[in-house]
Write a protein that holds these residues in place. Structure first.
Motif, PDB file in Angstrom:
ATOM      1  N   THR A   1      -4.639   0.266  10.612  1.00 23.33           N
ATOM      2  CA  THR A   1      -5.021   1.647  10.292  1.00 23.33           C
ATOM      3  C   THR A   1      -4.936   2.554  11.518  1.00 23.33           C
TER       4      THR A   1
ATOM      5  N   GLU B   1      -6.641   4.966   4.000  1.00 22.97           N
ATOM      6  CA  GLU B   1      -6.010   6.219   3.591  1.00 22.97           C
ATOM      7  C   GLU B   1      -5.172   6.824   4.711  1.00 22.97           C
ATOM      8  N   LYS B   2      -5.537   6.554   5.959  1.00 27.04           N
ATOM      9  CA  LYS B   2      -4.745   7.057   7.092  1.00 27.04           C
ATOM     10  C   LYS B   2      -3.343   6.448   7.063  1.00 27.04           C
ATOM     11  N   THR B   3      -3.299   5.142   6.810  1.00 25.21           N
ATOM     12  CA  THR B   3      -2.003   4.458   6.747  1.00 25.21           C
ATOM     13  C   THR B   3      -1.223   4.900   5.520  1.00 25.21           C
ATOM     14  N   LYS B   4      -1.903   5.040   4.413  1.00 28.74           N
ATOM     15  CA  LYS B   4      -1.248   5.508   3.192  1.00 28.74           C
ATOM     16  C   LYS B   4      -0.671   6.906   3.401  1.00 28.74           C
ATOM     17  N   SER B   5      -1.405   7.767   4.098  1.00 30.77           N
ATOM     18  CA  SER B   5      -0.939   9.118   4.378  1.00 30.77           C
ATOM     19  C   SER B   5       0.295   9.109   5.266  1.00 30.77           C
TER      20      SER B   5
ATOM     21  N   GLU C   1       3.229   8.396   3.176  1.00 32.94           N
ATOM     22  CA  GLU C   1       3.550   9.617   2.429  1.00 32.94           C
ATOM     23  C   GLU C   1       4.245  10.629   3.327  1.00 32.94           C
ATOM     24  N   LEU C   2       3.818  10.702   4.586  1.00 34.28           N
ATOM     25  CA  LEU C   2       4.433  11.627   5.541  1.00 34.28           C
ATOM     26  C   LEU C   2       5.921  11.336   5.696  1.00 34.28           C
TER      27      LEU C   2
ATOM     28  N   SER D   1       6.122   6.266   0.163  1.00 34.31           N
ATOM     29  CA  SER D   1       4.915   5.852  -0.567  1.00 34.31           C
ATOM     30  C   SER D   1       5.109   4.584  -1.373  1.00 34.31           C
TER      31      SER D   1
ATOM     32  N   GLY E   1       1.243  11.765  12.666  1.00 35.07           N
ATOM     33  CA  GLY E   1       0.361  11.302  11.605  1.00 35.07           C
ATOM     34  C   GLY E   1      -1.083  11.066  11.982  1.00 35.07           C
TER      35      GLY E   1
END
Length: 333
Positions: A8, A38-42, A45-46, A50, A186
């Motif tokens: 993360t 959520e940081k990694t998921k974001s 997405e960046l 995804s 990110g």
């Protein structure tokens, strides 16, 4: 099965992205707080990736919690140890030693016990040696001098490396990477991301010290390549370029549309600043913002060599200016 600690964080999250992009199977990452996932998921997405995030198996564990690691290490073959605590606040000495040294010792012990095929440990240039009078460039062979003043962070990373070398002596295959300042998008509230955020707000000072910089993409590519290679029992310094802080701040300011700093923080000013910071932090019981070792780092001009990793992998680093364009694009999006 691949296990990633610190998934993360900036390096760990980009490593997970790299592994999933390259169709590595059975990827597991540990987390302490579900919000951090959520940081990694974001980040996925960046990068508009995804769909790859679902390839990761997340397990709640802590490198200081042995029972949770017992579960995390089930059926694991390869380990990337990216988890670490980064702080240059002298008040964090105990936390630094506990997480970075004791936590790494736990990872090494499990690697030995579970017959892990190979461990890649993320260290830092802070754990490299100290130049003697007849030396001009820091390499992987430069000896650590315990008589020289080091930050608590540097000492903790050096101690972590000693745990990895202990594991190697007991038969564990290991590689260690020592990155410089890692640049990547990110994570705008920590590390180099916080540095960009500060410059955007109007960072007034610069120094003429220097250090090594590298893109996070280069870091994870090299880590993966070393794990797939026959390399064992080696450490590699990872930097793309040695750059002055002034040059970097000016370059970043231009690329993100911020004002360039106009005040040189000269040695006398920095030395006054850390003393006043120490005084007020003790009177007001506030967190330290600058320390004596931080000042030494900001004024340091030692050059760091990247020749060993270039020779080992025939690797060509991403030019820092080019990568800063990429970061600026995401930062301003």
């Amino acid at each position: 099965m691949i296990l990633v600690t610190g998934g993360t964080g900036l390096v760990g999250a980009h490593l997970l992205l790299h592994l999933t992009e390259n169709n590595e199977e059975n990827i597991r990452a540990i987390y302490r707080n579900s919000k951090n996932i959520e940081k990694t998921k974001s980040l996925f997405e960046l990068y508009k990736k995804s769909e790859l995030f679902s390839k990761i198996e997340w397990i709640k564990a802590d490198i200081l919690d042995v029972p949770s690691l017992e579960i995390a290490f089930e059926n694991v073959n390869y380990v990337y140890h990216c988890a670490a605590f980064i702080s240059f606040n002298p008040d964090d000495e105990n936390t630094l030693r506990k997480i970075n040294i004791e936590g790494t010792a736990n990872i090494v012990n499990f690697c030995i016990d579970k017959n892990i095929t190979k461990l890649c440990h993320v260290s830092s240039v802070a754990a490299l040696g100290d130049l003697s009078q007849n030396q001009t460039i820091i390499t992987e062979e430069t000896e650590w001098n315990p008589e020289v003043s080091h930050s608590d962070y540097a000492i903790s990373k050096y101690g972590a490396e000693m745990e990895v070398w202990r594991g190697h002596q007991e038969g564990l295959e290991v590689v260690i990477v020592n990155p410089g300042v890692i640049l990547g998008p990110g994570f705008w509230n920590q590390g180099s991301g916080a540095f960009l955020s500060s410059i955007k707000k109007g960072f007034p000072f610069y120094t003429n010290g220097s250090t090594g910089y590298i893109s996070v993409i280069d870091v994870v590519k090299i880590m993966s390549a070393l794990m797939h290679s026959n390399c064992n029992g080696e450490r590699f310094t990872l930097i793309s370029e040695n750059r002055s802080y002034k040059d970097m701040i000016y370059t970043i300011a231009v690329k993100i549309g911020a004002k360039k700093p106009k005040i040189e923080a000269k040695p006398w000013l920095l030395n006054l600043a850390w003393r006043l910071d120490w005084l007020f932090s003790n009177i007001l019981r506030t967190k330290r913002k600058i320390s004596k070792n931080s000042v030494q780092s900001l004024l340091n001009k030692d050059e760091i060599s990247n020749e060993k990793i270039k020779s080992q992998l025939n690797y060509s680093f991403t030019p820092i200016d080019d990568y800063l364009n990429t970061i600026a694009f995401y930062f301003n999006t």
